[in-house]
Write an enzyme that holds these catalytic residues in place. Structure first.
Site, PDB file in Angstrom:
ATOM      1  N   SER A 216       0.824  -1.209   0.000  1.00  0.00           N
ATOM      2  CA  SER A 216       0.000   0.000   0.000  1.00  0.00           C
ATOM      3  C   SER A 216       0.857   1.258   0.000  1.00  0.00           C
ATOM      4  CB  SER A 216      -0.928  -0.003   1.224  1.00  0.00           C
ATOM      5  OG  SER A 216      -1.813  -1.101   1.178  1.00  0.00           O
TER       6      SER A 216
ATOM      7  N   SER B 182     -12.750   1.583  -0.379  1.00  0.00           N
ATOM      8  CA  SER B 182     -12.140   2.861  -0.003  1.00  0.00           C
ATOM      9  C   SER B 182     -11.157   3.342  -1.057  1.00  0.00           C
ATOM     10  CB  SER B 182     -11.412   2.714   1.337  1.00  0.00           C
ATOM     11  OG  SER B 182     -10.269   1.881   1.210  1.00  0.00           O
ATOM     12  N   GLN B 183     -10.711   2.435  -1.937  1.00  0.00           N
ATOM     13  CA  GLN B 183      -9.767   2.825  -2.986  1.00  0.00           C
ATOM     14  C   GLN B 183     -10.348   3.852  -3.947  1.00  0.00           C
ATOM     15  OE1 GLN B 183      -8.529  -0.899  -4.732  1.00  0.00           O
ATOM     16  NE2 GLN B 183      -7.035  -1.314  -3.118  1.00  0.00           N
TER      17      GLN B 183
ATOM     18  N   SER C 248     -12.401   0.057   5.357  1.00  0.00           N
ATOM     19  CA  SER C 248     -10.942   0.250   5.280  1.00  0.00           C
ATOM     20  C   SER C 248     -10.519   1.712   5.408  1.00  0.00           C
ATOM     21  CB  SER C 248     -10.396  -0.322   3.967  1.00  0.00           C
ATOM     22  OG  SER C 248     -10.745  -1.672   3.817  1.00  0.00           O
TER      23      SER C 248
ATOM     24  N   GLU D  77      -8.825  -6.782   5.111  1.00  0.00           N
ATOM     25  CA  GLU D  77      -7.814  -7.597   4.453  1.00  0.00           C
ATOM     26  C   GLU D  77      -7.181  -8.618   5.399  1.00  0.00           C
ATOM     27  OE1 GLU D  77      -3.885  -4.747   4.707  1.00  0.00           O
ATOM     28  OE2 GLU D  77      -5.474  -4.223   3.301  1.00  0.00           O
TER      29      GLU D  77
ATOM     30  N   ARG E  17      -4.262 -13.862  -0.178  1.00  0.00           N
ATOM     31  CA  ARG E  17      -4.557 -13.978   1.254  1.00  0.00           C
ATOM     32  C   ARG E  17      -5.234 -15.307   1.589  1.00  0.00           C
ATOM     33  NH1 ARG E  17      -2.373  -9.517   3.017  1.00  0.00           N
ATOM     34  NH2 ARG E  17      -2.709  -7.549   1.907  1.00  0.00           N
TER      35      ARG E  17
ATOM     36  N   LYS F 255       1.756 -11.839  -5.473  1.00  0.00           N
ATOM     37  CA  LYS F 255       1.018 -10.586  -5.695  1.00  0.00           C
ATOM     38  C   LYS F 255       1.498  -9.495  -4.744  1.00  0.00           C
ATOM     39  CE  LYS F 255      -3.784  -9.062  -6.259  1.00  0.00           C
ATOM     40  NZ  LYS F 255      -3.776  -7.797  -5.523  1.00  0.00           N
TER      41      LYS F 255
END
Length: 459
Positions: free
Chosen positions: A35, A192-193, A220, A339, A411, A436
């Site tokens: 991030s 939220s991105q 998030s 996440e 994940r 990733k």
């Protein structure tokens, strides 16, 4: 930029997840934050002068981001520091560094987003500032992930985008070399991105931007706080008069951005499986360079895993987490830290009491439908996991080995590895998908267990 594959790996390969012979006792150096790396790359690309990213993450998502920026004309040079010219050794210097040289953004360009949310959502606003068309496409799953919040907002701010009405990939942004900007209302309840995407490029908009979220509760929020903090550190003027509630307003004024010398923190979310190993085995794991203060959602692992039965100590060296051998179920709202859910769910499946994980309906729109996938895969190993409207209910049951499918979701793969510590015969499909965000996860995982074996022999 070379040296790592940007494809998701072998979808058919099965990785035998190692079973722990006893309590783990290891120090695990976790690579840099995805991030922070990807936000740092964008801010450096839009700056008025060259900048540095030190100790960046090299993973599929970050290399896709770097390749995309280079396709639009940004210079990104790699170098390795021995603690001399690029800084001192230790957390604040040494190691790999990327020098980012801003340039006039231009098309035509073709961008491969893979299945990276930060690439597919953060870069269309950058492309709107380019001179010429920029085409975006990616993995098949990327076509299913929502982009409408970014697309609709950019159109309202003056951009021209062709997506054939899908609100998703593939799409083409017809950059005009500038963007008017101004006020815009969006529903970012699915990601939220959407907010971070607009804020990151906003200093370069003619009028800046005022983003007003109008939907349900934002997921998030720590990631938006990270965006705001990094913008301010780069010299942007950001006002958040209503941020922190369930609705928010963010104002970014037009300004030049500084070329920073940024040291990337370890990725705390990627520390989750290693801390979980201490909890599951009743052992001890140290993560060096854990920051005392951070906006990373992964910092919540200290509280969550302590509630589930462990203890932690934060020192100048890093974070040491210790398990007791007992795992307690948890009732947790993970809305802001979604996440972390897959690894927490894996630990909960090994607990001695029921867990309820809530506030995470938005995970159905991530790399895969994480709620459905976790329920299906844990249940196929003998578990009892049920989906709720906004989360999971996990009732621990005796588990057995079997194939754990990952759906190209990094994940899910790390969650399966955590289960494998306590269950013989867990076979993880496509563990390479962890590249990733976490290069050579199998090597790090085996190294943790090898260190434990070596320590046991010495004692």
């Amino acid at each position: 930029m070379t040296g790592i594959e940007t494809s998701p790996g072998d979808h058919t390969a099965l990785w035998p997840a190692p079973t722990a012979d006893g309590a783990v006792d290891a120090t695990v150096t976790v690579p840099g934050s995805k991030s922070v790396t990807n936000r740092g790359l964008i801010l450096a690309a839009l700056a008025a002068e060259p900048g540095w990213l030190r100790r960046p993450l090299r993973s599929r998502d970050t290399l896709l981001m770097a390749a995309a920026l280079r396709a639009m004309g940004v210079g990104i040079e790699e170098t390795v520091s021995d603690g001399g010219a690029l800084g001192s050794s230790g957390p604040s210097g040494g190691g790999e560094a990327w020098r980012v040289i801003p340039a006039g953004l231009h098309g035509p360009a073709t961008i491969d987003v893979g299945n990276a949310g930060t690439v597919m959502r953060f870069l269309p606003p950058v492309a709107a500032l380019a001179d010429g068309p920029v085409h975006f496409d990616g993995d098949p799953r990327s076509h299913e992930r929502p982009l409408h919040g970014v697309i609709d907002a950019l159109r309202a701010l003056g951009a021209r985008i062709d997506d054939d009405g899908r609100g998703a990939l593939p799409l083409t942004v017809h950059g005009g070399g500038a963007l008017d900007g101004g006020p815009v209302r969006i529903d970012a309840s699915s990601s939220s991105q959407f907010v971070s995407a607009l804020l990151l490029s906003a200093p370069r908009f003619n009028q800046g931007v005022e983003v007003r979220h109008i939907g349900a509760a934002l997921p998030s929020l720590p990631h938006i706080r990270m965006t705001v903090d990094m913008l301010r550190a780069a010299g942007a003027r950001v006002d958040t008069p209503e941020a922190g509630g369930e609705r928010g307003v963010w104002r970014v004024a037009p300004s030049a951005l500084l070329g920073r010398d940024l040291v990337v923190e370890p990725d705390l979310s990627n520390a989750a499986p290693f801390l979980a190993a201490a909890l599951v085995t009743g052992g001890r794991v140290t993560i060096p360079d854990w920051p005392e203060h951070t906006t990373q959602p992964g910092d919540e692992l200290r509280r969550i895993f302590t509630e589930m039965g462990g203890s932690c100590e934060l020192t100048d060296t890093g974070l040491t987490f210790t398990g007791t051998g007992r795992i307690t179920g948890i009732d947790a709202d993970l809305h802001e830290v979604g996440e972390l859910t897959p690894v927490i769910a894996a630990v909960a499946a090994l607990a001695d009491s029921e867990s309820v994980l809530s506030g995470i309906a938005h995970l159905r729109l991530h790399e895969t439908d994480r709620l459905a996938a976790l329920a299906k895969e844990i249940n196929e190993l003998g578990g009892e996991v049920t989906e709720t409207e906004d989360g999971l209910r996990i009732r621990p049951r005796p588990l057995h080995g079997g194939i754990f499918h990952t759906y190209e979701d990094h994940r899910l793969a790390t969650a399966a590895a955590v289960l494998g510590l306590a269950i013989d015969g867990v076979l993880v499909e496509n563990v390479a998908t962890t590249a990733k965000t976490l290069p050579d996860f199998p090597g790090l995982w085996s190294g943790m267990l090898d260190a434990t074996t070596t320590s046991a022999r010495r004692s």
